[in-house]
Design an enzyme around this catalytic site. Sequence first.
Site, PDB file in Angstrom:
ATOM      1  N   GLU A 268       6.308  -5.859   3.387  1.00 22.60           N
ATOM      2  CA  GLU A 268       4.969  -6.429   3.561  1.00 22.60           C
ATOM      3  C   GLU A 268       4.610  -7.426   2.464  1.00 22.60           C
ATOM      4  O   GLU A 268       4.005  -8.469   2.730  1.00 22.60           O
ATOM      5  CB  GLU A 268       3.936  -5.293   3.583  1.00 22.60           C
ATOM      6  CG  GLU A 268       2.514  -5.779   3.810  1.00 22.60           C
ATOM      7  CD  GLU A 268       1.528  -4.626   3.828  1.00 22.60           C
ATOM      8  OE1 GLU A 268       0.323  -4.898   3.748  1.00 22.60           O
ATOM      9  OE2 GLU A 268       1.957  -3.464   3.921  1.00 22.60           O
ATOM     10  N   ASP A 269       4.984  -7.118   1.224  1.00 18.63           N
ATOM     11  CA  ASP A 269       4.477  -7.884   0.080  1.00 18.63           C
ATOM     12  C   ASP A 269       5.523  -8.722  -0.642  1.00 18.63           C
ATOM     13  O   ASP A 269       5.201  -9.383  -1.627  1.00 18.63           O
ATOM     14  CB  ASP A 269       3.825  -6.922  -0.935  1.00 18.63           C
ATOM     15  CG  ASP A 269       2.601  -6.228  -0.365  1.00 18.63           C
ATOM     16  OD1 ASP A 269       1.961  -6.818   0.521  1.00 18.63           O
ATOM     17  OD2 ASP A 269       2.289  -5.105  -0.803  1.00 18.63           O
TER      18      ASP A 269
END
Length: 739
Positions: free
Chosen positions: A92-93
Amino acid sequence: MSELLIGPAVANPPLVEELYRSLEDKVRALRPKEDLQALERAYRLSASYHRTQKRKSGEPYIVHPLHVAHILADMQMDLVCLQTGLLHDTLEDTAAKPEELREAFGADVARCVDGVTKLSKISLANREDRQAESLRKMLLAMTDDIRVIIVKLADRLHNMRTIGSLTPERQASIAQETIEIYAPIAHRLGMGKVRGELEDLAFQTLHPAEAEELTREIESKRTEHERWLDGVRSHIEGKLAREDVPARVQGRVKRAYSVYQKLKRQRITLDQVYDVLAVRIITDSVKNCYAALGVIHNEWHPVPGRIKDFIAMPRPNLYQSLHTSVIGPGGTAFEVQIRTEEMHKIAEEGIAAHWKYKEGGKNPHGDDQRIAWLRQLVEWQREMSDSGDFMSTLKVDLYSEEVYTFTPKGRVMVLPREATPIDFAYAVHSDVGHTCVGARVNGSIRPLKAPLRNGDVVEILTQPGHMPSRDWLAVVKTSRARNRIRHVINAVERAKAVEIGQKALEKEARRLGLSLGRISQADLDAAASDYGVGRTEDLYALLGFGKLSARQLLQKLAPEEVPLTEAAEPAPAPRLPQAPANGLLGADNTIHVKGADDVLVYRAKCCNPIRGEQIVGYISRGKGVAVHSHLCPNVQSLMYEVDRKIDVEWARSGSDPLPVKIIIYTDDRPGILHQLTSILSSESTNIRTLEARGDHSRRDESAIVDILLDVKDKKQLERVINAFRRVPGVRDIERLFTN
């Protein structure tokens, strides 16, 4: 394999390395067979990906995955779960790719990390849509691998523990989602310890004043409570020993949020809560659980109606225990929970307590009751295209407080609190629900809308050919019943729309002197495809719902015979009444339909939404657009037909005060009304009507105050309500919505 996976280890700060080494020590002690080299590879890779990132608190980001892994290690989860905890934010990051994780750690880890990952990088219409789609994805992943949600709960638990560094708005948003979604999921999985901490942390964030006051009130009596519990515990241990019942006895004070819920639900004072103090007896067998119950009831008088046997009838999450409330020494009421060691472990840790991965299996048994509800939910959510509908249905499913009912043959049917015979009928079978015309409860005919109670024996009366009523949507409590009723109603409405659309096309063709027999099926199929539908029936439905005009369709089908001047402009939505140009009564200038400023819009009287509140629009044929608060209980029953839902928004201009009715439940004491009205005066809030009366439905000294007041927006209403709550003697406050 990527260079990142085989390159030199990243030099982490000493505190981070120390945190990882303590994780290794914990895993080594709790699960000595785990591969610590594989665990370290996951840590090193996560640290590499997150090496330039920091949390809002300023600490290195890798600290968060490490704490998540610590929580999972405390649950004694397996290596896949621990590696997922360390890597859960990489997709996600960071620039990490699923194939890299699969290559380095295997398919299980890659699948779990992907399941935990939100859809934040996907462009969706709004935050609610993103949240709904992320939850859909997570629920689907859970049915394949329950470790996904266990990691997500650990992730949310650490985020809630460290929420203080975020903005107040972000804190409130995360805490609300926690208390509405994640704490109930933990409850459904039987993870009582995680659920309790999530609820308390969210309570402190969402209602800091109430949490502080209640905690202070409980803490002020802690020494007295602990002394009392020590005496009771010693007394019970002695009594059990004399009866040869082996047991250990624990005493506890009820959690603040649990007390708060009971105070609000029952509108009572802290002194009236029977189970603020509780004793837990943990013994070695089911036989001795019942023996211990006999000892307790022989020693102290039980409170009528407070005995619950969750051993004979376990909760859906497999929780088992005997519960009773008794009047103890000094007239103090307290709760007693009695269970075996195995029951206690399941009550605290739930599905994580006896996880099948420890033996190398992939998933819990397919018939595990704790995830049966999840499989049903995933099945039902496939039918829901609307994100708001999905979210509200999910919350209803997660929040259900169980009522245990029976079929005439003795089959147990577990339903949500206040469920009706209609819910019961649909729980038996969809066909039984559709043809339900009445119900016999405990041998007597009861209304279909009457709520069921624990122990009711329900017999459903059916009639072949009967169809569900639209009114049922306002009273059913289960998503299964609601979805089945909607499905039937939508099918009926669509059939009507197809018929209306076909007749409208024939009528317009006759008016234009055009023979529909000259239009081929291939032309109709091509037109359907152009308008984004698959079949001719769908094309007729568009006509029937008013989303397409007959002239517009005929001009497309036979352009040489229908002049362009006769063709209507495309209608993007059903034709709606226009707002009066002279500002006549009925038009509401504070709200408008997105993309259209000349549509008649009015605030629904059942909820009177106020500025700043999330709102939904519903097309009322011939009347315009009714706008409801998203909290309005009528919204669920109105939104059965998604085609009649329309996007509305608050206008930028306009600050006229709007009426809101609230009900305040208070102690009946002199001066309290003056304190309440003084708050309204200091807020410059106008009172339209005010009525105060004694609450004759209760035996204690209590009163009810009804106030209809004008507020500018949601923030002002929240300020007023929070000020009311701080007045001594105010028990509860609720905003009135009417059905």
